[in-house]
Design an enzyme around this catalytic site. Structure first.
Site, PDB file in Angstrom:
ATOM      1  N   GLY A 175       0.782  -1.234   0.000  1.00  0.00           N
ATOM      2  CA  GLY A 175       0.000   0.000   0.000  1.00  0.00           C
ATOM      3  C   GLY A 175       0.811   1.280   0.000  1.00  0.00           C
ATOM      4  O   GLY A 175       0.319   2.312   0.463  1.00  0.00           O
ATOM      5  N   SER A 176       2.031   1.246  -0.546  1.00  0.00           N
ATOM      6  CA  SER A 176       2.798   2.504  -0.534  1.00  0.00           C
ATOM      7  C   SER A 176       2.167   3.538  -1.463  1.00  0.00           C
ATOM      8  O   SER A 176       2.194   4.738  -1.170  1.00  0.00           O
ATOM      9  CB  SER A 176       4.265   2.253  -0.899  1.00  0.00           C
ATOM     10  OG  SER A 176       4.397   1.876  -2.244  1.00  0.00           O
ATOM     11  N   ASN A 177       1.569   3.090  -2.563  1.00  0.00           N
ATOM     12  CA  ASN A 177       0.851   4.039  -3.429  1.00  0.00           C
ATOM     13  C   ASN A 177      -0.397   4.569  -2.725  1.00  0.00           C
ATOM     14  O   ASN A 177      -0.697   5.760  -2.794  1.00  0.00           O
ATOM     15  CB  ASN A 177       0.459   3.369  -4.749  1.00  0.00           C
ATOM     16  CG  ASN A 177       1.607   3.367  -5.737  1.00  0.00           C
ATOM     17  OD1 ASN A 177       1.985   4.417  -6.267  1.00  0.00           O
ATOM     18  ND2 ASN A 177       2.173   2.206  -5.984  1.00  0.00           N
ATOM     19  N   GLU A 203       5.856   5.966  -9.641  1.00  0.00           N
ATOM     20  CA  GLU A 203       4.452   5.835  -9.225  1.00  0.00           C
ATOM     21  C   GLU A 203       4.139   6.837  -8.112  1.00  0.00           C
ATOM     22  O   GLU A 203       3.134   7.543  -8.148  1.00  0.00           O
ATOM     23  CB  GLU A 203       4.172   4.407  -8.733  1.00  0.00           C
ATOM     24  CG  GLU A 203       4.361   3.372  -9.826  1.00  0.00           C
ATOM     25  CD  GLU A 203       3.923   1.973  -9.408  1.00  0.00           C
ATOM     26  OE1 GLU A 203       3.410   1.774  -8.302  1.00  0.00           O
ATOM     27  OE2 GLU A 203       4.105   1.060 -10.227  1.00  0.00           O
ATOM     28  N   HIS A 207      -0.114   0.593 -13.512  1.00  0.00           N
ATOM     29  CA  HIS A 207       0.590  -0.631 -13.902  1.00  0.00           C
ATOM     30  C   HIS A 207       2.086  -0.339 -13.934  1.00  0.00           C
ATOM     31  O   HIS A 207       2.501   0.683 -14.489  1.00  0.00           O
ATOM     32  CB  HIS A 207       0.100  -1.097 -15.276  1.00  0.00           C
ATOM     33  CG  HIS A 207       0.663  -2.425 -15.653  1.00  0.00           C
ATOM     34  ND1 HIS A 207       0.163  -3.606 -15.151  1.00  0.00           N
ATOM     35  CD2 HIS A 207       1.714  -2.765 -16.433  1.00  0.00           C
ATOM     36  CE1 HIS A 207       0.875  -4.617 -15.627  1.00  0.00           C
ATOM     37  NE2 HIS A 207       1.827  -4.139 -16.400  1.00  0.00           N
TER      38      HIS A 207
HETATM   39  C1  GAR Z   1       2.876  -1.221  -7.641  1.00  0.00           C
HETATM   40  O1  GAR Z   1       4.149  -1.268  -8.249  1.00  0.00           O
HETATM   41  C2  GAR Z   1       1.782  -1.322  -8.688  1.00  0.00           C
HETATM   42  O2  GAR Z   1       2.117  -0.722  -9.909  1.00  0.00           O
HETATM   43  C3  GAR Z   1       1.691  -2.805  -8.856  1.00  0.00           C
HETATM   44  O3  GAR Z   1       1.780  -3.319  -7.554  1.00  0.00           O
HETATM   45  C4  GAR Z   1       2.654  -2.475  -6.779  1.00  0.00           C
HETATM   46  C5  GAR Z   1       1.961  -2.168  -5.478  1.00  0.00           C
HETATM   47  O4  GAR Z   1       2.808  -1.488  -4.602  1.00  0.00           O
HETATM   48  N1  GAR Z   1       0.439  -3.139  -9.494  1.00  0.00           N
HETATM   49  C6  GAR Z   1       0.321  -4.141 -10.362  1.00  0.00           C
HETATM   50  O5  GAR Z   1       1.245  -4.887 -10.656  1.00  0.00           O
HETATM   51  C7  GAR Z   1      -1.071  -4.290 -10.981  1.00  0.00           C
HETATM   52  N2  GAR Z   1      -1.027  -5.134 -12.130  1.00  0.00           N
HETATM   53  P1  GAR Z   1       2.234  -0.796  -3.290  1.00  0.00           P
HETATM   54  O6  GAR Z   1       1.325  -1.807  -2.605  1.00  0.00           O
HETATM   55  O7  GAR Z   1       3.428  -0.479  -2.472  1.00  0.00           O
HETATM   56  O8  GAR Z   1       1.463   0.425  -3.724  1.00  0.00           O
END
Ligand code: GAR
Length: 187
Positions: free
Chosen positions: A14-16, A175, A105
């Protein structure tokens, strides 16, 4: 004017989601009203908690049987943001929220998209193909994995010595930089 209501769906760390929660904390135009996850252990829970945003949980069957759709409708969501959400969004849900579901993505679509292409799988494939660049794609979600209208892309160059882990870091930095401002720009 009424604030736009954002709901985040996330499956992992969940960093995004954290960046988006931060960006829209005390924002004049929009607020994150709920965070949903298909994983009870997901790190995103802590981020939602620290921003006092309620969470809801569901499994794949519940997603496919309409539980998530009914929560989104009840909460009057204006925008659904997939921030590292790894399940396929059911067609019924896509149809109920046309051009209102955004996904990020971790590669330059249309390359390295589709079923099974998520997280480290993507970065490993990019590495194996010997790409000299990768990046991020923010797009609307339609009924096909990673095929909805592209709204934004940003690139990062890759060195031959970059491991999939280093590629992941470079992409994640992009991102974090671009996702929340892009959401704001389309509201
Ligand atoms: C992110 O890099 C996102 O782009 C990817 O999962 C990661 C989640 O990171 N999403 C996918 O691969 C979707 N197909 P986060 O949990 O730290 O935000």
């Amino acid at each position: 004017m009424k604030k736009k209501r954002i709901i985040i769906l996330a499956s992992g760390g969940g960093s995004n989601a954290a960046k988006i929660l931060q960006h829209f904390q005390n924002h004049a135009k929009a607020e994150v009203v709920m965070v949903g996850s298909n994983r009870k252990a997901a790190g995103v829970q802590e981020h939602a908690h620290s921003h006092q945003v309620p969470m809801f949980f569901f499994n794949r069957e519940e997603l496919n049987e309409g539980k998530v759709l009914s929560v989104l409708q009840k909460m009057e969501a204006d925008l659904i943001v997939l921030a590292g959400f790894l399940l396929k969004v059911p067609e019924e849900l896509v149809a109920a929220f046309p051009n209102a579901i955004l996904n990020i993505h971790p590669a330059l679509l249309p390359k390295y998209g589709g079923k099974g292409m998520y997280g480290m799988n993507v970065h490993k494939a990019v590495k194996e193909a010997g790409e000299t660049e990768s990046g991020i794609t923010i797009h609307y979600v339609n009924q096909h994995y990673d095929e909805g209208q592209i709204l934004f892309q940003a690139k990062t160059s890759l060195e031959e010595s970059d491991t999939p882990e280093i590629i992941a870091k470079k992409v994640l930095a992009l991102e974090h930089l671009h996702f929340a401002p892009l959401i704001e720009s389309i509201l």
